[in-house]
Design a protein around this motif. Structure first.
Motif, PDB file in Angstrom:
ATOM      1  N   LEU A 163     121.332  35.235 136.270  1.00 13.75           N
ATOM      2  CA  LEU A 163     121.178  33.844 135.843  1.00 13.75           C
ATOM      3  C   LEU A 163     120.999  33.743 134.332  1.00 13.75           C
ATOM      4  O   LEU A 163     121.631  32.916 133.665  1.00 13.75           O
ATOM      5  CB  LEU A 163     119.979  33.223 136.552  1.00 13.75           C
ATOM      6  CG  LEU A 163     119.655  31.788 136.200  1.00 13.75           C
ATOM      7  CD1 LEU A 163     120.659  30.864 136.865  1.00 13.75           C
ATOM      8  CD2 LEU A 163     118.251  31.455 136.657  1.00 13.75           C
ATOM      9  N   LEU A 164     120.156  34.603 133.778  1.00 11.87           N
ATOM     10  CA  LEU A 164     119.911  34.574 132.338  1.00 11.87           C
ATOM     11  C   LEU A 164     121.134  35.002 131.530  1.00 11.87           C
ATOM     12  O   LEU A 164     121.400  34.455 130.457  1.00 11.87           O
ATOM     13  CB  LEU A 164     118.704  35.439 131.990  1.00 11.87           C
ATOM     14  CG  LEU A 164     117.366  34.900 132.504  1.00 11.87           C
ATOM     15  CD1 LEU A 164     116.258  35.926 132.292  1.00 11.87           C
ATOM     16  CD2 LEU A 164     117.022  33.581 131.861  1.00 11.87           C
ATOM     17  N   VAL A 165     121.885  35.964 132.033  1.00 15.89           N
ATOM     18  CA  VAL A 165     123.124  36.381 131.350  1.00 15.89           C
ATOM     19  C   VAL A 165     124.118  35.225 131.348  1.00 15.89           C
ATOM     20  O   VAL A 165     124.772  34.948 130.329  1.00 15.89           O
ATOM     21  CB  VAL A 165     123.725  37.647 132.005  1.00 15.89           C
ATOM     22  CG1 VAL A 165     125.142  37.889 131.545  1.00 15.89           C
ATOM     23  CG2 VAL A 165     122.853  38.855 131.709  1.00 15.89           C
ATOM     24  N   ARG A 166     124.204  34.514 132.471  1.00 13.70           N
ATOM     25  CA  ARG A 166     125.107  33.361 132.544  1.00 13.70           C
ATOM     26  C   ARG A 166     124.669  32.278 131.548  1.00 13.70           C
ATOM     27  O   ARG A 166     125.494  31.703 130.840  1.00 13.70           O
ATOM     28  CB  ARG A 166     125.139  32.802 133.958  1.00 13.70           C
ATOM     29  CG  ARG A 166     125.990  31.559 134.082  1.00 13.70           C
ATOM     30  CD  ARG A 166     126.085  31.119 135.494  1.00 13.70           C
ATOM     31  NE  ARG A 166     127.306  31.714 136.024  1.00 13.70           N
ATOM     32  CZ  ARG A 166     127.753  31.488 137.230  1.00 13.70           C
ATOM     33  NH1 ARG A 166     127.079  30.749 138.060  1.00 13.70           N
ATOM     34  NH2 ARG A 166     128.881  32.033 137.636  1.00 13.70           N
ATOM     35  N   ALA A 167     123.371  32.027 131.468  1.00 13.65           N
ATOM     36  CA  ALA A 167     122.857  31.036 130.522  1.00 13.65           C
ATOM     37  C   ALA A 167     123.136  31.477 129.085  1.00 13.65           C
ATOM     38  O   ALA A 167     123.574  30.675 128.251  1.00 13.65           O
ATOM     39  CB  ALA A 167     121.359  30.833 130.742  1.00 13.65           C
ATOM     40  N   LYS A 168     122.888  32.751 128.791  1.00 12.83           N
ATOM     41  CA  LYS A 168     123.142  33.274 127.444  1.00 12.83           C
ATOM     42  C   LYS A 168     124.604  33.099 127.066  1.00 12.83           C
ATOM     43  O   LYS A 168     124.918  32.645 125.959  1.00 12.83           O
ATOM     44  CB  LYS A 168     122.758  34.754 127.363  1.00 12.83           C
ATOM     45  CG  LYS A 168     123.001  35.370 125.985  1.00 12.83           C
ATOM     46  CD  LYS A 168     122.945  36.863 126.024  1.00 12.83           C
ATOM     47  CE  LYS A 168     124.306  37.349 126.425  1.00 12.83           C
ATOM     48  NZ  LYS A 168     124.626  38.710 126.130  1.00 12.83           N
ATOM     49  N   ASN A 169     125.499  33.425 127.980  1.00 13.99           N
ATOM     50  CA  ASN A 169     126.929  33.283 127.704  1.00 13.99           C
ATOM     51  C   ASN A 169     127.303  31.824 127.444  1.00 13.99           C
ATOM     52  O   ASN A 169     128.131  31.529 126.580  1.00 13.99           O
ATOM     53  CB  ASN A 169     127.757  33.866 128.843  1.00 13.99           C
ATOM     54  CG  ASN A 169     127.666  35.369 128.913  1.00 13.99           C
ATOM     55  OD1 ASN A 169     127.317  36.030 127.935  1.00 13.99           O
ATOM     56  ND2 ASN A 169     127.951  35.926 130.074  1.00 13.99           N
ATOM     57  N   SER A 170     126.672  30.918 128.169  1.00 14.70           N
ATOM     58  CA  SER A 170     126.915  29.494 127.960  1.00 14.70           C
ATOM     59  C   SER A 170     126.427  29.067 126.580  1.00 14.70           C
ATOM     60  O   SER A 170     127.097  28.305 125.878  1.00 14.70           O
ATOM     61  CB  SER A 170     126.208  28.689 129.050  1.00 14.70           C
ATOM     62  OG  SER A 170     126.371  27.313 128.828  1.00 14.70           O
ATOM     63  N   TYR A 171     125.247  29.569 126.174  1.00 11.44           N
ATOM     64  CA  TYR A 171     124.733  29.249 124.846  1.00 11.44           C
ATOM     65  C   TYR A 171     125.645  29.804 123.752  1.00 11.44           C
ATOM     66  O   TYR A 171     125.891  29.134 122.750  1.00 11.44           O
ATOM     67  CB  TYR A 171     123.313  29.797 124.665  1.00 11.44           C
ATOM     68  CG  TYR A 171     122.293  29.198 125.599  1.00 11.44           C
ATOM     69  CD1 TYR A 171     122.339  27.854 125.958  1.00 11.44           C
ATOM     70  CD2 TYR A 171     121.294  29.987 126.141  1.00 11.44           C
ATOM     71  CE1 TYR A 171     121.404  27.316 126.827  1.00 11.44           C
ATOM     72  CE2 TYR A 171     120.347  29.447 127.009  1.00 11.44           C
ATOM     73  CZ  TYR A 171     120.413  28.113 127.349  1.00 11.44           C
ATOM     74  OH  TYR A 171     119.487  27.581 128.198  1.00 11.44           O
ATOM     75  N   ARG A 223     129.584  28.931 119.588  1.00 15.00           N
ATOM     76  CA  ARG A 223     130.928  29.233 119.079  1.00 15.00           C
ATOM     77  C   ARG A 223     131.711  27.932 118.873  1.00 15.00           C
ATOM     78  O   ARG A 223     132.356  27.725 117.842  1.00 15.00           O
ATOM     79  CB  ARG A 223     131.654  30.155 120.053  1.00 15.00           C
ATOM     80  CG  ARG A 223     133.018  30.598 119.575  1.00 15.00           C
ATOM     81  CD  ARG A 223     133.695  31.549 120.560  1.00 15.00           C
ATOM     82  NE  ARG A 223     132.986  32.828 120.605  1.00 15.00           N
ATOM     83  CZ  ARG A 223     132.425  33.340 121.707  1.00 15.00           C
ATOM     84  NH1 ARG A 223     132.499  32.708 122.850  1.00 15.00           N
ATOM     85  NH2 ARG A 223     131.805  34.494 121.660  1.00 15.00           N
ATOM     86  N   SER A 224     131.628  27.038 119.833  1.00 15.79           N
ATOM     87  CA  SER A 224     132.329  25.762 119.745  1.00 15.79           C
ATOM     88  C   SER A 224     131.813  24.932 118.568  1.00 15.79           C
ATOM     89  O   SER A 224     132.594  24.315 117.842  1.00 15.79           O
ATOM     90  CB  SER A 224     132.161  24.996 121.056  1.00 15.79           C
ATOM     91  OG  SER A 224     132.816  23.761 121.002  1.00 15.79           O
ATOM     92  N   GLU A 225     130.503  24.934 118.369  1.00 13.76           N
ATOM     93  CA  GLU A 225     129.908  24.208 117.238  1.00 13.76           C
ATOM     94  C   GLU A 225     130.392  24.774 115.907  1.00 13.76           C
ATOM     95  O   GLU A 225     130.738  24.023 115.000  1.00 13.76           O
ATOM     96  CB  GLU A 225     128.388  24.273 117.305  1.00 13.76           C
ATOM     97  CG  GLU A 225     127.770  23.399 118.357  1.00 13.76           C
ATOM     98  CD  GLU A 225     127.914  21.915 118.052  1.00 13.76           C
ATOM     99  OE1 GLU A 225     127.808  21.522 116.871  1.00 13.76           O
ATOM    100  OE2 GLU A 225     128.148  21.162 119.003  1.00 13.76           O
TER     101      GLU A 225
END
Length: 72
Positions: free
Chosen positions: A44-52, A57-59
């Protein structure tokens, strides 16, 4: 039907284990369950980190290009 545990290719009836062996088995089960919980939390935390990272990156790309990719 009694529960069994398999150790080194040998099966043992849990009800035949000593009190200490049953306590050790309970500790082993607790440890295995906790490892599973922690692995799930890690995923779950790896998925959240990747989303962040993706958001960051988008910003950064938006700022460099002058185009806001996040506008709705």
């Amino acid at each position: 039907m009694s529960q069994k545990i398999k150790l080194d290719e040998e099966e043992y009836d849990i009800e035949d284990l000593s009190t200490q062996a049953k306590k050790t088995l309970a500790s082993l089960n607790f440890s295995n369950n906790r490892i599973t919980e922690l692995n799930n939390m890690l995923a779950l935390l790896v998925r959240a980190k990747n989303s962040y990272v993706d958001s960051l990156r988008s910003e950064v790309i938006s700022k460099k290009s002058g185009f806001n990719f996040n506008e709705e």
